[in-house]
Design a protein around this motif. Structure first.
Motif, mmCIF file in Angstrom:
data_model
loop_
_atom_site.group_PDB
_atom_site.id
_atom_site.type_symbol
_atom_site.label_atom_id
_atom_site.label_comp_id
_atom_site.label_asym_id
_atom_site.label_seq_id
_atom_site.Cartn_x
_atom_site.Cartn_y
_atom_site.Cartn_z
ATOM 1 N N ALA A 60 -25.316 -12.298 -30.762
ATOM 2 C CA ALA A 60 -26.666 -11.718 -30.859
ATOM 3 C C ALA A 60 -26.626 -10.301 -31.415
ATOM 4 O O ALA A 60 -27.456 -9.933 -32.248
ATOM 5 C CB ALA A 60 -27.325 -11.725 -29.482
ATOM 6 N N ALA A 61 -25.657 -9.505 -30.950
ATOM 7 C CA ALA A 61 -25.582 -8.097 -31.392
ATOM 8 C C ALA A 61 -24.804 -7.955 -32.693
ATOM 9 O O ALA A 61 -24.774 -6.874 -33.285
ATOM 10 C CB ALA A 61 -24.951 -7.242 -30.302
ATOM 11 N N MET A 62 -24.171 -9.040 -33.118
ATOM 12 C CA MET A 62 -23.351 -9.067 -34.344
ATOM 13 C C MET A 62 -22.274 -7.979 -34.296
ATOM 14 O O MET A 62 -22.181 -7.126 -35.184
ATOM 15 C CB MET A 62 -24.237 -8.921 -35.585
ATOM 16 C CG MET A 62 -25.189 -10.096 -35.760
ATOM 17 S SD MET A 62 -26.545 -9.720 -36.876
ATOM 18 C CE MET A 62 -27.981 -10.069 -35.887
ATOM 19 N N VAL A 63 -21.506 -7.986 -33.223
ATOM 20 C CA VAL A 63 -20.421 -7.007 -33.067
ATOM 21 C C VAL A 63 -19.080 -7.728 -32.992
ATOM 22 O O VAL A 63 -19.016 -8.908 -32.644
ATOM 23 C CB VAL A 63 -20.594 -6.146 -31.782
ATOM 24 C CG1 VAL A 63 -21.760 -5.195 -31.906
ATOM 25 C CG2 VAL A 63 -20.732 -7.010 -30.531
ATOM 26 N N ASP A 64 -18.029 -6.982 -33.349
ATOM 27 C CA ASP A 64 -16.697 -7.578 -33.234
ATOM 28 C C ASP A 64 -15.752 -6.656 -32.454
ATOM 29 O O ASP A 64 -14.571 -6.555 -32.768
ATOM 30 C CB ASP A 64 -16.135 -7.934 -34.616
ATOM 31 C CG ASP A 64 -16.006 -6.702 -35.503
ATOM 32 O OD1 ASP A 64 -16.389 -5.601 -35.049
ATOM 33 O OD2 ASP A 64 -15.513 -6.843 -36.638
ATOM 34 N N ASP A 65 -16.295 -5.989 -31.443
ATOM 35 C CA ASP A 65 -15.452 -5.128 -30.609
ATOM 36 C C ASP A 65 -14.481 -5.987 -29.792
ATOM 37 O O ASP A 65 -14.767 -7.151 -29.489
ATOM 38 C CB ASP A 65 -16.337 -4.283 -29.673
ATOM 39 C CG ASP A 65 -17.302 -3.399 -30.458
ATOM 40 O OD1 ASP A 65 -16.843 -2.753 -31.416
ATOM 41 O OD2 ASP A 65 -18.501 -3.382 -30.142
ATOM 42 N N GLU A 67 -12.298 -7.809 -27.032
ATOM 43 C CA GLU A 67 -12.715 -8.410 -25.754
ATOM 44 C C GLU A 67 -12.332 -7.544 -24.554
ATOM 45 O O GLU A 67 -13.103 -7.422 -23.605
ATOM 46 C CB GLU A 67 -12.083 -9.806 -25.604
ATOM 47 C CG GLU A 67 -12.458 -10.487 -24.290
ATOM 48 C CD GLU A 67 -12.103 -11.960 -24.244
ATOM 49 O OE1 GLU A 67 -11.399 -12.455 -25.156
ATOM 50 O OE2 GLU A 67 -12.531 -12.623 -23.279
ATOM 51 N N ASP A 68 -11.135 -6.922 -24.615
ATOM 52 C CA ASP A 68 -10.718 -6.161 -23.434
ATOM 53 C C ASP A 68 -11.516 -4.868 -23.258
ATOM 54 O O ASP A 68 -11.421 -4.212 -22.220
ATOM 55 C CB ASP A 68 -9.204 -5.901 -23.436
ATOM 56 C CG ASP A 68 -8.744 -5.119 -24.659
ATOM 57 O OD1 ASP A 68 -9.554 -4.921 -25.590
ATOM 58 O OD2 ASP A 68 -7.571 -4.712 -24.689
ATOM 59 N N ILE A 69 -12.314 -4.511 -24.268
ATOM 60 C CA ILE A 69 -13.198 -3.345 -24.105
ATOM 61 C C ILE A 69 -14.588 -3.787 -23.654
ATOM 62 O O ILE A 69 -15.181 -3.185 -22.765
ATOM 63 C CB ILE A 69 -13.287 -2.533 -25.417
ATOM 64 C CG1 ILE A 69 -11.902 -1.973 -25.745
ATOM 65 C CG2 ILE A 69 -14.309 -1.406 -25.301
ATOM 66 C CD1 ILE A 69 -11.844 -1.165 -27.000
ATOM 67 N N ILE A 70 -15.072 -4.859 -24.263
ATOM 68 C CA ILE A 70 -16.429 -5.275 -23.864
ATOM 69 C C ILE A 70 -16.425 -6.021 -22.532
ATOM 70 O O ILE A 70 -17.435 -6.087 -21.852
ATOM 71 C CB ILE A 70 -17.157 -6.090 -24.964
ATOM 72 C CG1 ILE A 70 -16.349 -7.288 -25.432
ATOM 73 C CG2 ILE A 70 -17.504 -5.216 -26.143
ATOM 74 C CD1 ILE A 70 -17.074 -8.095 -26.498
ATOM 75 N N ASN A 71 -15.283 -6.581 -22.163
ATOM 76 C CA ASN A 71 -15.193 -7.240 -20.849
ATOM 77 C C ASN A 71 -13.836 -6.920 -20.211
ATOM 78 O O ASN A 71 -12.922 -7.729 -20.225
ATOM 79 C CB ASN A 71 -15.359 -8.771 -21.004
ATOM 80 C CG ASN A 71 -15.153 -9.528 -19.706
ATOM 81 O OD1 ASN A 71 -14.576 -10.615 -19.696
ATOM 82 N ND2 ASN A 71 -15.616 -8.984 -18.603
ATOM 83 N N PRO A 72 -13.729 -5.694 -19.659
ATOM 84 C CA PRO A 72 -12.424 -5.294 -19.097
ATOM 85 C C PRO A 72 -11.943 -6.154 -17.921
ATOM 86 O O PRO A 72 -10.746 -6.260 -17.702
ATOM 87 C CB PRO A 72 -12.643 -3.840 -18.673
ATOM 88 C CG PRO A 72 -14.100 -3.570 -18.772
ATOM 89 C CD PRO A 72 -14.704 -4.594 -19.661
ATOM 90 N N PHE A 73 -12.869 -6.766 -17.193
ATOM 91 C CA PHE A 73 -12.437 -7.585 -16.047
ATOM 92 C C PHE A 73 -13.048 -8.984 -16.100
ATOM 93 O O PHE A 73 -14.265 -9.139 -15.980
ATOM 94 C CB PHE A 73 -12.808 -6.907 -14.713
ATOM 95 C CG PHE A 73 -11.968 -5.691 -14.430
ATOM 96 C CD1 PHE A 73 -10.684 -5.820 -13.905
ATOM 97 C CD2 PHE A 73 -12.443 -4.419 -14.738
ATOM 98 C CE1 PHE A 73 -9.889 -4.702 -13.677
ATOM 99 C CE2 PHE A 73 -11.656 -3.293 -14.513
ATOM 100 C CZ PHE A 73 -10.375 -3.434 -13.978
ATOM 101 N N PHE A 74 -12.172 -9.963 -16.312
ATOM 102 C CA PHE A 74 -12.600 -11.371 -16.232
ATOM 103 C C PHE A 74 -11.807 -12.056 -15.129
ATOM 104 O O PHE A 74 -10.576 -11.955 -15.070
ATOM 105 C CB PHE A 74 -12.367 -12.111 -17.562
ATOM 106 C CG PHE A 74 -12.719 -13.577 -17.436
ATOM 107 C CD1 PHE A 74 -14.043 -13.990 -17.539
ATOM 108 C CD2 PHE A 74 -11.739 -14.529 -17.164
ATOM 109 C CE1 PHE A 74 -14.382 -15.325 -17.378
ATOM 110 C CE2 PHE A 74 -12.075 -15.873 -16.998
ATOM 111 C CZ PHE A 74 -13.398 -16.269 -17.107
#
Ligand SMILES: Nc1ncnc2c1ncn2[C@@H]1O[C@H](COP(=O)(O)OP(=O)(O)OP(=O)(O)O)[C@@H](O)[C@H]1O
Ligand SMILES: [Mg+2]
Length: 228
Positions: A60-65, A67-74
């Motif tokens: 949706a946001a069209m980003v390619d940051d 994964e470990d920054i946008i979701n540090p804890f899974f």
């Protein structure tokens, strides 16, 4: 710009869909939107991101940051981060979440942050989602449903946010259908009971389509008022 934190009265209410709809609409208005889902729990996807929420939000946001920054804890357990971390013997470092947020905040105009569960979902013994909202100094949107019972959950959530001096932009009633409260009645009563605006109400979409859903958001509310 202040981050926008999307929380809800419960899990499965529509945080991801609303966050995705807002991200898509803001992006179309020329704003560079970053997204973050600091904590995600549940079944790990076999391909792509561990959490399906990230797939929806990044598209949706069209980003390619990373994964470990946008979701540090899974955590591959359907539970609160507190319980999941205890069960897996993982230590949650909130400062690490803040560092990841600062990185995203530097490269985007605004960061939309999706919470997990509701505002009192625990991260640490003395630290819940509401404390994270406070630390991020975020504006907040509360997503709620039209199901009978929603008034109690919404008032509880709003009162807790007010007690903690969390700035709330307003409420979004999501996924309404014919089985819950009639929407004009619910909008009237939630805004009177909470003294907060109902920014928009979004119907259940049999065949979900992000572009149509986002267009509805844009039509029904002033999305640029969220950006300040
Ligand atoms: N407006 C809508 N129309 C149709 N389906 C919807 C709508 N909003 C949400 N849903 C469905 O409801 C479910 C929950 O939505 P969503 O994943 O956005 O909730 P959530 O609050 O982010 O949940 P979680 O706590 O797991 O992150 C999803 O399966 C989604 O497909
Ligand atoms: Mg979600």
């Amino acid at each position: 710009m202040k981050p926008l934190f999307v929380t809800a009265t419960d899990t499965d209410i529509g945080k991801t869909f609303v966050c995705a709809g807002l991200a898509y609409a803001l992006k179309k208005s020329g704003i560079d939107v970053g997204i973050m889902k600091p904590f995600a729990c549940g079944v790990k996807q076999k391909i792509g991101f561990s959490s399906n929420d990230l797939t929806i939000l990044t598209n949706a946001a069209m980003v390619d940051d990373a994964e470990d920054i946008i979701n540090p804890f899974f955590f591959p357990i359907p539970a609160s981060p507190y319980t999941a971390a205890k069960n897996l013997g993982v230590k949650i470092d909130v400062e690490h979440v803040m560092e990841c947020f600062r990185k995203l905040d530097q490269i985007h105009d605004i960061v939309l942050v999706e919470g997990i569960g509701g505002i009192m979902t625990p991260i640490l013994k003395e630290y819940a989602i509401i404390d994270l909202i406070k630390d991020l100094m975020a504006n907040t949107i509360i997503v709620t449903s039209s199901k009978i019972g929603t008034v109690n959950h919404t008032v509880l959530t709003c009162n807790m946010c007010k007690n903690m001096n969390i700035p709330i932009k307003g409420l979004i009633i999501n996924n309404f259908d014919s089985t819950g409260y009639p929407i004009p009645e619910l909008e009237r009563d939630l805004s009177a009971l909470t003294d907060l605006p109902v920014l928009c109400s979004l119907p259940h979409m049999e065949k979900f389509n992000l572009s149509n859903y986002s267009a509805l958001i844009q039509e029904k509310m002033d999305i640029l008022a969220l950006v300040s």
